[in-house]
Design a protein around this motif. Sequence first.
Motif, PDB file in Angstrom:
ATOM      1  N   ASN A   3       0.669  32.031 -43.714  1.00  0.00           N
ATOM      2  CA  ASN A   3       1.916  32.466 -43.069  1.00  0.00           C
ATOM      3  C   ASN A   3       3.006  32.845 -44.069  1.00  0.00           C
ATOM      4  O   ASN A   3       3.917  33.611 -43.728  1.00  0.00           O
ATOM      5  N   VAL A   4       2.926  32.305 -45.264  1.00  0.00           N
ATOM      6  CA  VAL A   4       4.018  32.477 -46.221  1.00  0.00           C
ATOM      7  C   VAL A   4       4.224  33.942 -46.605  1.00  0.00           C
ATOM      8  O   VAL A   4       5.340  34.474 -46.470  1.00  0.00           O
ATOM      9  N   PRO A   5       3.211  34.662 -47.108  1.00  0.00           N
ATOM     10  CA  PRO A   5       3.463  36.076 -47.453  1.00  0.00           C
ATOM     11  C   PRO A   5       3.827  36.920 -46.239  1.00  0.00           C
ATOM     12  O   PRO A   5       4.656  37.841 -46.345  1.00  0.00           O
ATOM     13  N   ILE A   6       3.223  36.635 -45.080  1.00  0.00           N
ATOM     14  CA  ILE A   6       3.556  37.399 -43.874  1.00  0.00           C
ATOM     15  C   ILE A   6       5.010  37.151 -43.483  1.00  0.00           C
ATOM     16  O   ILE A   6       5.754  38.081 -43.158  1.00  0.00           O
ATOM     17  N   GLY A   7       5.417  35.887 -43.524  1.00  0.00           N
ATOM     18  CA  GLY A   7       6.788  35.541 -43.152  1.00  0.00           C
ATOM     19  C   GLY A   7       7.818  36.114 -44.103  1.00  0.00           C
ATOM     20  O   GLY A   7       8.878  36.593 -43.665  1.00  0.00           O
ATOM     21  N   VAL A   8       7.530  36.077 -45.392  1.00  0.00           N
ATOM     22  CA  VAL A   8       8.454  36.644 -46.375  1.00  0.00           C
ATOM     23  C   VAL A   8       8.602  38.147 -46.156  1.00  0.00           C
ATOM     24  O   VAL A   8       9.718  38.695 -46.210  1.00  0.00           O
ATOM     25  N   ALA A   9       7.498  38.836 -45.894  1.00  0.00           N
ATOM     26  CA  ALA A   9       7.558  40.281 -45.642  1.00  0.00           C
ATOM     27  C   ALA A   9       8.387  40.579 -44.389  1.00  0.00           C
ATOM     28  O   ALA A   9       9.221  41.498 -44.382  1.00  0.00           O
ATOM     29  N   ALA A  10       8.167  39.796 -43.317  1.00  0.00           N
ATOM     30  CA  ALA A  10       8.937  39.994 -42.086  1.00  0.00           C
ATOM     31  C   ALA A  10      10.420  39.745 -42.315  1.00  0.00           C
ATOM     32  O   ALA A  10      11.280  40.469 -41.797  1.00  0.00           O
ATOM     33  N   PHE A  11      10.746  38.736 -43.102  1.00  0.00           N
ATOM     34  CA  PHE A  11      12.141  38.397 -43.398  1.00  0.00           C
ATOM     35  C   PHE A  11      12.825  39.543 -44.141  1.00  0.00           C
ATOM     36  O   PHE A  11      13.931  39.964 -43.784  1.00  0.00           O
ATOM     37  N   VAL A  12      12.165  40.054 -45.178  1.00  0.00           N
ATOM     38  CA  VAL A  12      12.759  41.118 -45.999  1.00  0.00           C
ATOM     39  C   VAL A  12      12.911  42.408 -45.203  1.00  0.00           C
ATOM     40  O   VAL A  12      13.961  43.094 -45.274  1.00  0.00           O
ATOM     41  N   LEU A  13      11.908  42.764 -44.405  1.00  0.00           N
ATOM     42  CA  LEU A  13      11.936  44.030 -43.671  1.00  0.00           C
ATOM     43  C   LEU A  13      12.875  44.003 -42.471  1.00  0.00           C
ATOM     44  O   LEU A  13      13.208  45.064 -41.925  1.00  0.00           O
ATOM     45  N   THR A  14      13.303  42.819 -42.062  1.00  0.00           N
ATOM     46  CA  THR A  14      14.247  42.728 -40.946  1.00  0.00           C
ATOM     47  C   THR A  14      15.575  43.401 -41.295  1.00  0.00           C
ATOM     48  O   THR A  14      16.190  44.067 -40.450  1.00  0.00           O
ATOM     49  N   PHE A  15      16.034  43.255 -42.537  1.00  0.00           N
ATOM     50  CA  PHE A  15      17.342  43.783 -42.929  1.00  0.00           C
ATOM     51  C   PHE A  15      17.458  45.294 -42.772  1.00  0.00           C
ATOM     52  O   PHE A  15      18.421  45.782 -42.174  1.00  0.00           O
ATOM     53  N   PRO A  16      16.504  46.088 -43.268  1.00  0.00           N
ATOM     54  CA  PRO A  16      16.694  47.542 -43.141  1.00  0.00           C
ATOM     55  C   PRO A  16      16.331  48.104 -41.772  1.00  0.00           C
ATOM     56  O   PRO A  16      16.814  49.186 -41.406  1.00  0.00           O
ATOM     57  N   PHE A  17      15.484  47.414 -40.989  1.00  0.00           N
ATOM     58  CA  PHE A  17      14.941  48.046 -39.786  1.00  0.00           C
ATOM     59  C   PHE A  17      15.465  47.470 -38.469  1.00  0.00           C
ATOM     60  O   PHE A  17      15.576  48.204 -37.487  1.00  0.00           O
ATOM     61  N   VAL A  18      15.755  46.187 -38.414  1.00  0.00           N
ATOM     62  CA  VAL A  18      16.264  45.605 -37.167  1.00  0.00           C
ATOM     63  C   VAL A  18      17.784  45.705 -37.177  1.00  0.00           C
ATOM     64  O   VAL A  18      18.435  45.165 -38.075  1.00  0.00           O
ATOM     65  N   PRO A  19      18.375  46.401 -36.206  1.00  0.00           N
ATOM     66  CA  PRO A  19      19.834  46.607 -36.232  1.00  0.00           C
ATOM     67  C   PRO A  19      20.601  45.310 -36.067  1.00  0.00           C
ATOM     68  O   PRO A  19      20.203  44.416 -35.312  1.00  0.00           O
ATOM     69  N   ALA A  20      21.698  45.206 -36.798  1.00  0.00           N
ATOM     70  CA  ALA A  20      22.549  44.022 -36.714  1.00  0.00           C
ATOM     71  C   ALA A  20      23.377  44.060 -35.431  1.00  0.00           C
ATOM     72  O   ALA A  20      23.708  45.137 -34.915  1.00  0.00           O
ATOM     73  N   ASP A  21      23.703  42.901 -34.912  1.00  0.00           N
ATOM     74  CA  ASP A  21      24.561  42.797 -33.736  1.00  0.00           C
ATOM     75  C   ASP A  21      25.504  41.616 -33.942  1.00  0.00           C
ATOM     76  O   ASP A  21      25.138  40.626 -34.553  1.00  0.00           O
TER      77      ASP A  21
END
Length: 424
Positions: free
Chosen positions: A168-186
Amino acid sequence: MDTNRGAALAVLATGMLMTVLDGSIVTVAMPVMQADLGFTASGLTWVVNAYLIAFGSLLLLAGRLGDLLGRRRMLLAGTFVFVLASVLAGLATSPAMLIAARFLQGAGSAMFSAVSLGIIVTLFPAPAERAKAFGVFAFTGAAGASIGQVLGGVLTDLLSWHWIFLINVPIGVAAFVLTFPFVPADRGLGLRAGADVLGAFLVTAGLMTGIAAVVQSTGRVLFSVAAVLLLAGFVARQATARTPLMPLRVLRSRQVAGANVLQILMIGAMFSFQILVALYMQRVLHYTALQTGLAMLPAALAIAVVSLVVSARVIARFGERVTLIAGLALLVLAMAWLTRLPVDARFAPDLLPVMLLIAGGGLALPAITGLGMSGARADDAGLASGLFNTTQQLGMALGVAALSTVAASRTAGGSLRARRRRWR
């Protein structure tokens, strides 16, 4: 579907896949963990139960906090907690350490999962695009559970059970990093829009004791009474609070309420199927963990094809209710087929039809997700998402409890008959 929204959906689906994998990946590794860490038979169930209790009891609160504080913030916080807990679980050297890590994993999963559907609802307002997005998300939930069993078997046999958590660690780190540019902030509504501390305590405690009543073999009556009283107090509080944690208007829609109730029953059956078939293959047919995982692969592939390719088209043509009924019919056939499995079953004629029929979940899950989220507004989409995921976890807990109860009664009945034969 434009590129940015597609990338955001991919990030959400990846994170959800990680949490779903974690819920199912342990099933094929449980016998190995029991031997390695010295679990008792009753203690081993807490590897699953600790995760379910934390996950199920915190979803509603996490969903509402996502509406108030910002859904992307909750998404990031949940991913961080989940990755940290996965490291602790992978390094566990005792039953107590593993159970505590699993509880923390459940909390992180709740924070992430509770707001995911709410983000999808706001990203994809058009019905056709939303149906496709729900199809992708349903695939991660249904097929991900089967993939988890395949991956669990591979990692346990080739490496060790520790890696079912460390993956889970590499998958979770990738999801965490990619959230910033792609998931819009609210920004969220702010705590003043619904900071009901007493309501938060009542619903979290009520759900926690309710799930404990389901998964515990002792003290069920006490836990059940406490859960009913706490949840009744929560409903009364929401009806009178100036800023309720869960506005009761969410439950006024018969379609939304019905979808959540139906999901409890459907998920209970599907989750029981995963556990039952995995144990049957290993304990009765004497499959290895790897063989069990590979035998479950056709189910994952069938669900993938139906949910990603077929479901959105069927929903667009016939509607969500008809699609749901068709999916449920296939699932009923799959469960009925299980009842005729012999002790010496062969894969192709006996097990493969079950794996293919379970593809009904690829139709039913996107349809019921659309129905369950149909009443969500922009300001309470996180709450609706949290509620929908809560009933999903309640279904999983009820499925485990029902399966455990039936298995225990059958075992006790068989032991009693054996003793009677000896006395004769």
